[in-house]
Write a protein that holds these residues in place. Structure first.
Motif, PDB file in Angstrom:
ATOM      1  N   ASP A  69       0.833  -1.204   0.000  1.00 49.92           N
ATOM      2  CA  ASP A  69       0.000   0.000   0.000  1.00 49.92           C
ATOM      3  C   ASP A  69       0.872   1.259   0.000  1.00 49.92           C
ATOM      4  O   ASP A  69       0.540   2.254  -0.659  1.00 49.92           O
ATOM      5  CB  ASP A  69      -0.923   0.018   1.220  1.00 49.92           C
ATOM      6  N   ALA A  70       1.974   1.220   0.741  1.00 53.06           N
ATOM      7  CA  ALA A  70       2.875   2.376   0.778  1.00 53.06           C
ATOM      8  C   ALA A  70       3.490   2.623  -0.593  1.00 53.06           C
ATOM      9  O   ALA A  70       3.601   3.770  -1.040  1.00 53.06           O
ATOM     10  CB  ALA A  70       3.965   2.160   1.820  1.00 53.06           C
ATOM     11  N   ALA A  71       3.907   1.552  -1.273  1.00 52.26           N
ATOM     12  CA  ALA A  71       4.486   1.696  -2.609  1.00 52.26           C
ATOM     13  C   ALA A  71       3.466   2.261  -3.583  1.00 52.26           C
ATOM     14  O   ALA A  71       3.769   3.176  -4.362  1.00 52.26           O
ATOM     15  CB  ALA A  71       5.008   0.347  -3.098  1.00 52.26           C
ATOM     16  N   ALA A  72       2.238   1.738  -3.543  1.00 47.29           N
ATOM     17  CA  ALA A  72       1.190   2.219  -4.446  1.00 47.29           C
ATOM     18  C   ALA A  72       0.843   3.678  -4.159  1.00 47.29           C
ATOM     19  O   ALA A  72       0.667   4.490  -5.075  1.00 47.29           O
ATOM     20  CB  ALA A  72      -0.049   1.340  -4.317  1.00 47.29           C
ATOM     21  N   ARG A  73       0.744   4.031  -2.860  1.00 47.65           N
ATOM     22  CA  ARG A  73       0.424   5.410  -2.500  1.00 47.65           C
ATOM     23  C   ARG A  73       1.502   6.374  -2.961  1.00 47.65           C
ATOM     24  O   ARG A  73       1.213   7.448  -3.516  1.00 47.65           O
ATOM     25  CB  ARG A  73       0.235   5.523  -0.984  1.00 47.65           C
ATOM     26  N   GLU A  77       1.189   9.564  -5.537  1.00 50.01           N
ATOM     27  CA  GLU A  77       1.465  10.933  -5.106  1.00 50.01           C
ATOM     28  C   GLU A  77       2.550  11.593  -5.944  1.00 50.01           C
ATOM     29  O   GLU A  77       2.468  12.797  -6.217  1.00 50.01           O
ATOM     30  CB  GLU A  77       1.878  10.934  -3.637  1.00 50.01           C
ATOM     31  N   THR A  78       3.570  10.836  -6.354  1.00 49.26           N
ATOM     32  CA  THR A  78       4.702  11.447  -7.051  1.00 49.26           C
ATOM     33  C   THR A  78       4.533  11.489  -8.565  1.00 49.26           C
ATOM     34  O   THR A  78       4.931  12.460  -9.211  1.00 49.26           O
ATOM     35  CB  THR A  78       6.008  10.708  -6.723  1.00 49.26           C
ATOM     36  N   THR A  79       3.955  10.450  -9.149  1.00 45.71           N
ATOM     37  CA  THR A  79       3.885  10.357 -10.612  1.00 45.71           C
ATOM     38  C   THR A  79       2.460  10.302 -11.151  1.00 45.71           C
ATOM     39  O   THR A  79       2.258  10.434 -12.354  1.00 45.71           O
ATOM     40  CB  THR A  79       4.633   9.107 -11.116  1.00 45.71           C
ATOM     41  N   GLY A  80       1.476  10.082 -10.275  1.00 45.09           N
ATOM     42  CA  GLY A  80       0.112   9.912 -10.743  1.00 45.09           C
ATOM     43  C   GLY A  80      -0.184   8.536 -11.297  1.00 45.09           C
ATOM     44  O   GLY A  80      -1.277   8.289 -11.810  1.00 45.09           O
ATOM     45  N   LEU A  81       0.773   7.611 -11.197  1.00 39.56           N
ATOM     46  CA  LEU A  81       0.618   6.283 -11.777  1.00 39.56           C
ATOM     47  C   LEU A  81      -0.034   5.313 -10.795  1.00 39.56           C
ATOM     48  O   LEU A  81       0.219   5.360  -9.594  1.00 39.56           O
ATOM     49  CB  LEU A  81       1.979   5.722 -12.194  1.00 39.56           C
ATOM     50  N   GLN A  82      -0.862   4.430 -11.328  1.00 37.85           N
ATOM     51  CA  GLN A  82      -1.454   3.331 -10.578  1.00 37.85           C
ATOM     52  C   GLN A  82      -1.272   2.043 -11.380  1.00 37.85           C
ATOM     53  O   GLN A  82      -2.230   1.501 -11.928  1.00 37.85           O
ATOM     54  CB  GLN A  82      -2.937   3.593 -10.309  1.00 37.85           C
ATOM     55  N   PRO A  83      -0.028   1.549 -11.477  1.00 31.41           N
ATOM     56  CA  PRO A  83       0.242   0.392 -12.342  1.00 31.41           C
ATOM     57  C   PRO A  83      -0.447  -0.876 -11.848  1.00 31.41           C
ATOM     58  O   PRO A  83      -0.587  -1.097 -10.640  1.00 31.41           O
ATOM     59  CB  PRO A  83       1.761   0.258 -12.276  1.00 31.41           C
ATOM     60  N   SER A  84      -0.853  -1.708 -12.790  1.00 27.76           N
ATOM     61  CA  SER A  84      -1.504  -2.969 -12.430  1.00 27.76           C
ATOM     62  C   SER A  84      -0.490  -4.013 -11.995  1.00 27.76           C
ATOM     63  O   SER A  84      -0.835  -4.945 -11.273  1.00 27.76           O
ATOM     64  CB  SER A  84      -2.328  -3.482 -13.617  1.00 27.76           C
ATOM     65  N   TYR A  85       0.765  -3.882 -12.445  1.00 27.17           N
ATOM     66  CA  TYR A  85       1.811  -4.829 -12.052  1.00 27.17           C
ATOM     67  C   TYR A  85       2.741  -4.140 -11.066  1.00 27.17           C
ATOM     68  O   TYR A  85       3.493  -3.221 -11.422  1.00 27.17           O
ATOM     69  CB  TYR A  85       2.607  -5.308 -13.269  1.00 27.17           C
ATOM     70  N   LEU A  86       2.677  -4.546  -9.798  1.00 32.30           N
ATOM     71  CA  LEU A  86       3.521  -3.986  -8.742  1.00 32.30           C
ATOM     72  C   LEU A  86       3.972  -5.141  -7.868  1.00 32.30           C
ATOM     73  O   LEU A  86       3.149  -5.835  -7.273  1.00 32.30           O
ATOM     74  CB  LEU A  86       2.737  -2.951  -7.932  1.00 32.30           C
ATOM     75  N   GLU A  87       5.285  -5.356  -7.792  1.00 27.64           N
ATOM     76  CA  GLU A  87       5.822  -6.524  -7.093  1.00 27.64           C
ATOM     77  C   GLU A  87       7.050  -6.121  -6.276  1.00 27.64           C
ATOM     78  O   GLU A  87       7.829  -5.255  -6.684  1.00 27.64           O
ATOM     79  CB  GLU A  87       6.224  -7.601  -8.114  1.00 27.64           C
ATOM     80  N   GLN A  88       7.205  -6.744  -5.117  1.00 26.29           N
ATOM     81  CA  GLN A  88       8.377  -6.457  -4.299  1.00 26.29           C
ATOM     82  C   GLN A  88       9.619  -7.026  -4.974  1.00 26.29           C
ATOM     83  O   GLN A  88       9.633  -8.162  -5.434  1.00 26.29           O
ATOM     84  CB  GLN A  88       8.218  -7.053  -2.905  1.00 26.29           C
ATOM     85  N   LEU A  89      10.664  -6.219  -5.038  1.00 28.35           N
ATOM     86  CA  LEU A  89      11.879  -6.580  -5.751  1.00 28.35           C
ATOM     87  C   LEU A  89      12.983  -7.058  -4.820  1.00 28.35           C
ATOM     88  O   LEU A  89      13.508  -8.167  -4.964  1.00 28.35           O
ATOM     89  CB  LEU A  89      12.384  -5.379  -6.567  1.00 28.35           C
ATOM     90  N   TYR A  90      13.358  -6.239  -3.827  1.00 28.27           N
ATOM     91  CA  TYR A  90      14.511  -6.562  -2.988  1.00 28.27           C
ATOM     92  C   TYR A  90      14.565  -5.544  -1.859  1.00 28.27           C
ATOM     93  O   TYR A  90      13.881  -4.523  -1.893  1.00 28.27           O
ATOM     94  CB  TYR A  90      15.795  -6.509  -3.832  1.00 28.27           C
TER      95      TYR A  90
END
Length: 235
Positions: A69-73, A77-90
């Protein structure tokens, strides 16, 4: 450019800060090359440390929200993007990541479809940059992007992650453009088309891409699951 730093003993007395950063990849046309290439949005830092340097979108983690949720928020807030693919990387937590306080960053990556990328907000402090022409970024964000690119290039070889860059329908040539942009090399069109038609997770539609001067190519759709996109063992 002044960098404010704390000595080792001062930093040791401070609890580490937990932050979220996100690498967002999208295929965008390159005016010079004339073909789609990998781009990502960066945010200009407006405070120390590394003031005026460009960095990945990110920020501190609020205690009342999940990592995802923090990553999506933060992306919204910064880019206006709400990507459908969001995954933890490292997770990156080196002792020398910040000159002021130890910061542990949980890094996510997002893959953006063309219609999503078109909605990205660009301002004086937010801009899209080619993934292979970043310049010097703040903190260790160059290293983070290099790691994300390495993961993406490996993953595109064994998963269906390429379709995360495409719309609901696409041509076989557009799929090849994704692979060429990610791998950084040209692929033989005939061989690639033959291999792609043998894969089980795409199917032809009855529609064709209109607007070209030649015979319109057939459109296909991805039929796999989200787990197949990420290469999950459960796929």
């Amino acid at each position: 450019m002044p960098i404010y730093s704390a000595n080792v003993s001062e930093r040791a007395q401070q609890p580490p800060e937990l932050a979220i950063s996100t690498v967002i990849f999208a295929l965008r046309p390159d005016p010079e090359a004339g073909v789609p290439t990998l781009w990502l949005p960066l945010v200009r830092r407006t405070r120390q440390p590394f003031r005026d340097l460009w960095a990945l979108p990110g920020g501190p983690l609020s205690p009342d929200e999940s990592l995802q949720d923090a990553a999506a928020r933060n992306l919204q807030e910064t880019t206006g993007l709400q990507p459908s693919y969001l995954e933890q990387l490292y997770a990156f937590g080196g002792l020398d990541r910040s000159p002021v306080q130890r910061v542990v960053s949980i890094v996510y990556w997002a893959l953006v479809k063309p219609d999503e990328a078109a909605l990205a907000r660009e301002t004086e402090n937010v801009r899209w940059v080619r993934a292979d022409d970043l310049g010097q970024l703040a903190f260790d964000h160059n290293r983070i992007v290099e790691y994300a690119l390495w993961r993406l290039r490996n993953k595109v070889e064994y998963s269906s992650i390429a379709y995360a860059f495409l719309g609901s329908t696409f041509t076989l040539a557009q799929v090849r453009e994704v692979y060429e942009a990610v791998l950084g090399k040209q692929l033989d069109p005939a061989n690639f088309r033959r291999q792609l038609r043998a894969t089980p997770d795409i199917e032809p539609t009855d529609e064709y891409l209109q607007g070209g001067r030649h015979r319109p190519p057939r459109l296909y759709r991805y039929t796999g699951s989200a787990a197949q996109l990420s290469g999950s063992p459960s796929a």
